[in-house]
Design a protein around this motif. Structure first.
Motif, PDB file in Angstrom:
ATOM      1  N   HIS A 305      41.032  29.476  21.754  1.00 16.74           N
ATOM      2  CA  HIS A 305      39.704  28.914  21.517  1.00 16.74           C
ATOM      3  C   HIS A 305      39.593  27.578  22.258  1.00 16.74           C
ATOM      4  CE1 HIS A 305      36.169  27.408  19.432  1.00 16.74           C
ATOM      5  NE2 HIS A 305      36.007  28.596  18.876  1.00 16.74           N
ATOM      6  N   LYS A 306      38.445  27.372  22.892  1.00 20.85           N
ATOM      7  CA  LYS A 306      38.265  26.175  23.720  1.00 20.85           C
ATOM      8  C   LYS A 306      38.414  24.890  22.918  1.00 20.85           C
ATOM      9  CE  LYS A 306      35.341  28.061  27.401  1.00 20.85           C
ATOM     10  NZ  LYS A 306      34.021  27.983  28.091  1.00 20.85           N
ATOM     11  N   LEU A 307      37.918  24.897  21.680  1.00 16.77           N
ATOM     12  CA  LEU A 307      38.019  23.683  20.874  1.00 16.77           C
ATOM     13  C   LEU A 307      39.493  23.364  20.590  1.00 16.77           C
ATOM     14  CD1 LEU A 307      36.593  21.454  19.251  1.00 16.77           C
ATOM     15  CD2 LEU A 307      36.775  22.939  17.242  1.00 16.77           C
ATOM     16  N   ILE A 308      40.285  24.377  20.303  1.00 16.59           N
ATOM     17  CA  ILE A 308      41.713  24.174  20.031  1.00 16.59           C
ATOM     18  C   ILE A 308      42.404  23.633  21.285  1.00 16.59           C
ATOM     19  CG2 ILE A 308      43.866  25.273  19.327  1.00 16.59           C
ATOM     20  CD1 ILE A 308      41.780  25.086  17.115  1.00 16.59           C
ATOM     21  N   SER A 309      42.098  24.235  22.421  1.00 11.17           N
ATOM     22  CA  SER A 309      42.704  23.784  23.683  1.00 11.17           C
ATOM     23  C   SER A 309      42.309  22.337  23.987  1.00 11.17           C
ATOM     24  CB  SER A 309      42.252  24.690  24.835  1.00 11.17           C
ATOM     25  OG  SER A 309      42.696  26.011  24.634  1.00 11.17           O
ATOM     26  N   GLN A 310      41.042  22.043  23.754  1.00 10.19           N
ATOM     27  CA  GLN A 310      40.543  20.703  24.045  1.00 10.19           C
ATOM     28  C   GLN A 310      41.201  19.658  23.143  1.00 10.19           C
ATOM     29  OE1 GLN A 310      36.233  20.377  23.870  1.00 10.19           O
ATOM     30  NE2 GLN A 310      36.352  18.210  23.321  1.00 10.19           N
ATOM     31  N   ILE A 311      41.188  19.921  21.827  1.00 16.59           N
ATOM     32  CA  ILE A 311      41.770  18.945  20.899  1.00 16.59           C
ATOM     33  C   ILE A 311      43.277  18.840  21.096  1.00 16.59           C
ATOM     34  CG2 ILE A 311      42.142  18.402  18.458  1.00 16.59           C
ATOM     35  CD1 ILE A 311      39.490  19.646  17.805  1.00 16.59           C
ATOM     36  N   LYS A 312      43.932  19.957  21.388  1.00 18.76           N
ATOM     37  CA  LYS A 312      45.380  19.932  21.629  1.00 18.76           C
ATOM     38  C   LYS A 312      45.715  18.983  22.777  1.00 18.76           C
ATOM     39  CE  LYS A 312      47.173  23.302  23.900  1.00 18.76           C
ATOM     40  NZ  LYS A 312      47.689  24.637  24.315  1.00 18.76           N
ATOM     41  N   LYS A 313      44.974  19.117  23.856  1.00 18.90           N
ATOM     42  CA  LYS A 313      45.226  18.253  25.011  1.00 18.90           C
ATOM     43  C   LYS A 313      44.969  16.793  24.661  1.00 18.90           C
ATOM     44  CE  LYS A 313      43.750  17.567  29.810  1.00 18.90           C
ATOM     45  NZ  LYS A 313      42.861  18.061  30.904  1.00 18.90           N
ATOM     46  N   GLN A 314      43.844  16.539  24.002  1.00 20.45           N
ATOM     47  CA  GLN A 314      43.483  15.164  23.647  1.00 20.45           C
ATOM     48  C   GLN A 314      44.452  14.570  22.625  1.00 20.45           C
ATOM     49  OE1 GLN A 314      39.468  15.739  22.274  1.00 20.45           O
ATOM     50  NE2 GLN A 314      38.569  15.610  24.338  1.00 20.45           N
ATOM     51  N   LEU A 315      44.852  15.399  21.638  1.00 15.78           N
ATOM     52  CA  LEU A 315      45.753  14.914  20.590  1.00 15.78           C
ATOM     53  C   LEU A 315      47.118  14.553  21.168  1.00 15.78           C
ATOM     54  CD1 LEU A 315      46.349  14.388  17.585  1.00 15.78           C
ATOM     55  CD2 LEU A 315      47.080  16.785  17.417  1.00 15.78           C
ATOM     56  N   GLN A 317      47.821  13.685  24.179  1.00 15.25           N
ATOM     57  CA  GLN A 317      47.671  12.463  24.980  1.00 15.25           C
ATOM     58  C   GLN A 317      47.558  11.241  24.066  1.00 15.25           C
ATOM     59  OE1 GLN A 317      44.224  13.248  27.408  1.00 15.25           O
ATOM     60  NE2 GLN A 317      45.384  14.385  28.970  1.00 15.25           N
ATOM     61  N   GLU A 318      46.792  11.384  22.990  1.00 16.76           N
ATOM     62  CA  GLU A 318      46.580  10.273  22.077  1.00 16.76           C
ATOM     63  C   GLU A 318      47.887   9.843  21.407  1.00 16.76           C
ATOM     64  OE1 GLU A 318      44.517   7.421  19.651  1.00 16.76           O
ATOM     65  OE2 GLU A 318      44.068   8.417  21.561  1.00 16.76           O
ATOM     66  N   ILE A 319      48.619  10.788  20.856  1.00 18.24           N
ATOM     67  CA  ILE A 319      49.852  10.445  20.133  1.00 18.24           C
ATOM     68  C   ILE A 319      50.941   9.987  21.101  1.00 18.24           C
ATOM     69  CG2 ILE A 319      51.638  11.312  18.561  1.00 18.24           C
ATOM     70  CD1 ILE A 319      48.825  10.888  17.360  1.00 18.24           C
ATOM     71  N   ASN A 320      50.951  10.558  22.296  1.00 16.88           N
ATOM     72  CA  ASN A 320      51.937  10.110  23.289  1.00 16.88           C
ATOM     73  C   ASN A 320      51.661   8.679  23.743  1.00 16.88           C
ATOM     74  OD1 ASN A 320      53.558  12.378  23.353  1.00 16.88           O
ATOM     75  ND2 ASN A 320      52.297  13.415  24.905  1.00 16.88           N
ATOM     76  N   SER A 321      50.441   8.215  23.529  1.00 15.98           N
ATOM     77  CA  SER A 321      50.134   6.819  23.882  1.00 15.98           C
ATOM     78  C   SER A 321      50.742   5.852  22.863  1.00 15.98           C
ATOM     79  CB  SER A 321      48.620   6.622  23.982  1.00 15.98           C
ATOM     80  OG  SER A 321      48.016   6.737  22.705  1.00 15.98           O
ATOM     81  N   TYR A 322      51.175   6.362  21.717  1.00 19.60           N
ATOM     82  CA  TYR A 322      51.834   5.533  20.694  1.00 19.60           C
ATOM     83  C   TYR A 322      53.339   5.779  20.676  1.00 19.60           C
ATOM     84  CZ  TYR A 322      47.073   4.972  18.919  1.00 19.60           C
ATOM     85  OH  TYR A 322      45.733   4.689  18.796  1.00 19.60           O
TER      86      TYR A 322
END
Length: 474
Positions: A305-315, A317-322
């Motif tokens: 699902h596109k929403l899952i793919s989108q949030i997975k990528k963003q999440l 990236q977000e957590i790896n920034s911490y």
């Protein structure tokens, strides 16, 4: 004839008498007397015989009369018996006729009873079928008006609690223990602490990995929730990627309409009033079970699902920034785990809580809120004094039902998972040394960063107060 004979004898005697002597005459006289006497006796005998005969006749007559009397008695008795017999025979015939009539009536009664028994059996069968049908309708009515989820339903309270605990475990695994092969970006991390009103500052030598883990777990949940909320706020037309959003919009509209219908129609039934709730439970149960799963196109090709793919990528990236995982294998494993966490968070907060009746709610506790062991769980023991303990950060929200809008009557599904801070705890120089505070302070002095050193010293003292009480239960 005997008289003649006597006469002849008398003549003979007289003649003989004349001829004979006196003795003869005497003898003859004696004989005559004898004969006379004999004749007299004969006469007497005759009379006696006649008397005897008469007596015998009389006796015979009396006997015959007795027989006749007996005969008459027997005849009379026989007549009476015959009459009785005839009477009894008549009674017998009457009784037989009555018996025949009663027998016929009995047979009719037996047949009637059999007919009634058959009718009763038929009625019992009909009644049994009606009861079964009534039970079926009653069960259907009960199911239509009952909001209790069955034991095998994935959304019942027991399964919900189990899945929440599993989600919490997955969150810890995703964030990792932050110790080996992990790089922490403290500058951005401290901004995140400030976002949750935690007046702390972490540095390589001034850090608490457990508290950082708690912060990142909280951030993962809110990041997924906020990005998903945007998906439902936008009017998507990209089929089938937007089906979850469209269904949610339509079901909310249908719930509103059916609720209004039940409230504005005269004598609406319990079933009618239950319709909005049943619709909500059924639709959100389907969304909870299958929402945002992989999509299959007309060619039976599966895609994420596109929403899952989108949030997975963003999440990621977000957590790896911490926190940045330097081990590629470990990093790949965590990023794959992100998909499971994203789906579970979305299903929990957007679908599963709406399958409960009343709708389950969630609540984040804020920094510095008082610890409530009834609504929170953390690293404390049962005998710990929590009077002055407060929340440093809420890791996972309280999941509850609020039927009466009274906190004392909350039905709690899952208590909030919190990281505590004890404002009355004190630090020691030994604790500061163990956490590298003095060493870090010395380094900052050598670089002539006095202002930063003072700020660090202040924050490190606060951190040292909570080190021993900041252990999160897994």
């Amino acid at each position: 004839m005997s008289t003649k004979l006597i006469t002849e004898n008398s003549n003979f005697i007289e003649e003989s008498t004349k001829l004979e002597n006196k003795n003869v005459a005497d003898a003859i006289t004696l004989i005559r007397e004898y004969y006379e006497k004999t004749e007299s006796l004969r006469e007497e005998n005759k009379k006696l015989r006649e008397e005897i005969e008469e007596i015998n006749n009389l006796i015979n007559n009396q006997k015959n009369n007795a027989d006749l009397s007996n005969h008459i008695k027997l005849f009379q008795s026989n007549k009476e018996l015959q009459e009785k017999f005839n009477s009894l025979l008549s009674q017998k015939q009457t009784i037989e006729q009555q018996l025949k009539e009663k027998t016929d009536e009995f047979k009719k009664s037996v047949q009637l009873v059999e007919d009634k028994e058959n009718e009763i059996k038929d009625l019992e069968e009909i009644n049994s079928n009606l009861k079964a049908e009534a039970l079926k309708y009653q069960s259907a009515l009960g199911a239509a008006t009952s909001f209790q989820l069955s034991d095998d339903d994935k959304n019942n309270s027991v399964r919900l609690n189990e899945d929440i605990e599993r989600l919490q475990d997955n969150l810890e695994d995703y964030v990792t223990n932050l110790r080996s092969k992990t790089k922490i970006h403290y500058k951005k991390l401290n901004k995140l602490f400030a976002q949750y009103h935690c007046k702390l500052e972490m540095k390589p030598r001034i850090k608490d990995p457990t508290l950082i883990k708690a912060l990142l777990q909280r951030h993962v949940i809110e990041f997924i929730y906020n990005n998903t909320a945007e998906y439902f706020d936008v009017n998507n037309i990209d089929e089938p990627q937007s089906l979850e959003s469209e269904i949610t919009f339509k079901v909310n509209e249908l719930i509103s309409l059916t609720d209004k219908f039940a409230k504005t129609r005269f004598e609406s039934s319990k079933v009618t009033s239950a319709v909005p709730i049943k619709i909500r439970q059924q639709i959100f149960s389907v969304l909870s079970n299958h929402g945002f799963s992989d999509i299959i196109n007309d060619g039976q090709v599966k895609s994420e699902h596109k929403l899952i793919s989108q949030i997975k990528k963003q999440l990621n990236q977000e957590i790896n920034s911490y926190r940045e995982i330097t081990d590629n294998k470990k990093k790949k494993k965590c990023e794959e785990l992100a998909v499971i966490i994203i789906r579970e968070v979305i299903k929990l907060f957007f679908f599963r809580l709406k399958t409960q009746e009343p709708i389950a709610k969630w609540k984040w506790f804020n920094n510095n809120d008082k610890i409530d062991p009834n609504q929170m769980t953390g690293s404390w023991d049962d005998d710990d004094d929590l009077e002055n303990a407060t929340v440093e950060i809420c890791i996972f929200p309280l999941i509850y039902k609020d039927p009466n809008s009274s906190s004392t009557e909350l039905q709690i599904y899952t208590p909030a998972k919190v990281f505590i801070r004890d404002d009355n705890s004190s630090s020691s120089e030994e604790e500061n040394g163990e956490n590298g505070i003095n060493e870090e302070k010395g380094k900052e002095s050598k670089d002539s960063k006095n202002n930063k050193t003072n700020k660090t010293n202040k924050n490190s003292n606060s951190i040292s107060k909570i080190f021993k009480s900041m252990i999160i239960k897994k």
